[in-house]
Design an enzyme around this catalytic site. Structure first.
Site, PDB file in Angstrom:
ATOM      1  N   ARG A  30      -9.525  -2.488  -6.716  1.00 38.83           N
ATOM      2  CA  ARG A  30      -9.549  -1.574  -5.585  1.00 38.83           C
ATOM      3  C   ARG A  30      -8.197  -1.603  -4.881  1.00 38.83           C
ATOM      4  NH1 ARG A  30     -13.227   0.368  -7.687  1.00 38.83           N
ATOM      5  NH2 ARG A  30     -15.357   0.779  -6.944  1.00 38.83           N
TER       6      ARG A  30
ATOM      7  N   GLU B 271      -5.318   7.027  -1.021  1.00 38.29           N
ATOM      8  CA  GLU B 271      -5.236   7.924  -2.176  1.00 38.29           C
ATOM      9  C   GLU B 271      -5.510   9.371  -1.747  1.00 38.29           C
ATOM     10  OE1 GLU B 271      -6.760   4.629  -5.467  1.00 38.29           O
ATOM     11  OE2 GLU B 271      -8.192   6.031  -4.580  1.00 38.29           O
TER      12      GLU B 271
ATOM     13  N   HIS C 230      -5.896   6.897 -10.051  1.00 37.55           N
ATOM     14  CA  HIS C 230      -7.293   6.444 -10.004  1.00 37.55           C
ATOM     15  C   HIS C 230      -8.120   7.112 -11.109  1.00 37.55           C
ATOM     16  CE1 HIS C 230     -10.360   4.572  -7.051  1.00 37.55           C
ATOM     17  NE2 HIS C 230     -10.869   4.587  -8.262  1.00 37.55           N
TER      18      HIS C 230
END
Length: 310
Positions: free
Chosen positions: A234, A262, A284
């Site tokens: 993460r 993000e 991601h």
């Protein structure tokens, strides 16, 4: 039954989302901002969301809401206490992306280990053609075999990485961030040992109070010269400003699939790293193989069916 999908774009354009129409009136939104959320959920019986945040305030005004389906494993975008108070069931989908994340871990490791950025460029910009040599050994790389691979976070994904790294011939050890996952066939060490001892280190831990800023300016200097650090856990586990400084200070390599904010912001210090070939950032995507997203969709459908059959 009113079913609302708040962020269809995160699931990709190649999935058939009409499968949700079997449960009632289905409305899909490609993306949903905070300002749009309340209007879109106020009459919903079932909400499907990946990352749209559902606060206590939003939930209190969605009087018909009975089920929230998280199109992911993590459920930190929903106020769970508020949902429980209102009798709203919250369901996630676990394990759907394990194979995808493990594969991406090795894709990132091999890209950095074998200096792929350089070798791709040297062919495409004609330097190889002009060299007169049949090969180019100017940027030597190592094999995984014989290297020490450290894993931070030893759940399902971490254990699968260990199995494959072992198949490559690596010597695997791990660090449990919870301090509880200690009974495996690989040696367990404290974090400092892993950082100092290993040539490749991959992170597969959840983000919580114990792991936030786990890798920072204090322990990044422990890394060996030429070490590779991978974060597929993460964003927030690795302090990105501290990592950027360390990348500029000496020869280490980093691969990040997750960032604290993000998409990456213009002010992120990682944008300014001098040796950009030592840093690989992917947006991601480790979880997003076609197979993983199909499993995710099937899992959401199952969660709705199971709920309606109660």
């Amino acid at each position: 039954m009113n079913i609302v999908l708040l962020d269809a774009k995160t699931l990709g354009d190649d999935l058939d989302l009409s499968v949700f129409e079997q449960f009632g009136t289905f409305i899909r939104y490609e993306t949903t901002t905070e300002e749009e959320t309340l209007e879109r959920i106020v009459d919903a019986d079932i909400i499907i969301t990946n990352k749209v945040v559902l606060t206590a305030n939003f939930l209190s005004q969605a009087k018909n809401l009975k089920l929230i389906c998280i199109a992911a494993t993590g459920i930190n975008n929903v106020d769970l206490d508020a949902a429980k108070f209102q009798g709203i069931e919250v369901k996630n989908v676990a394990g759907y992306s394990s194979n995808s994340v493990v594969q991406h871990t090795f894709a990132m490791a091999l890209y950095l280990l074998e200096k792929m950025a350089y070798y791709d460029a040297v062919v495409k910009d004609s330097r190889w053609s002009k060299s007169g040599l049949f090969t180019d050994v100017s940027h030597p790389f190592y094999e995984i075999s014989g290297k020490k691979w450290g894993i931070i976070g030893f759940g399902r994904i971490g254990q699968s990485v260990a199995t494959i790294a072992t198949a490559f011939g690596a010597e695997v050890s791990y660090h449990s961030t919870s301090g509880k996952n200690l009974h495996h066939g690989y040696p367990h060490h404290n974090l400092e040992f892993i950082l100092k001892d290993c040539d490749i280190i991959s992170i597969h831990a959840p983000l919580n109070d114990d792991t936030y800023d786990l890798i920072n300016e204090i322990n990044l200097p422990y890394l060996k010269e030429k070490a590779i650090l991978l974060n597929l856990g993460r964003g927030g586990i690795v302090n990105e400003t501290d990592l950027a400084f360390e990348l500029d200070r000496r020869e280490i390599y980093a691969g990040l699939d997750v960032l604290e904010k993000e998409p990456i912001t213009a002010l992120n210090r990682l944008n300014e790293v001098k040796h950009k070939e030592r840093l690989l950032i992917t947006p991601h995507i480790a979880w997003t193989s076609i197979e993983a997203r199909k499993k995710l969709l099937d899992g959401i459908v199952k969660n709705i069916k199971d709920f309606l059959q109660k």
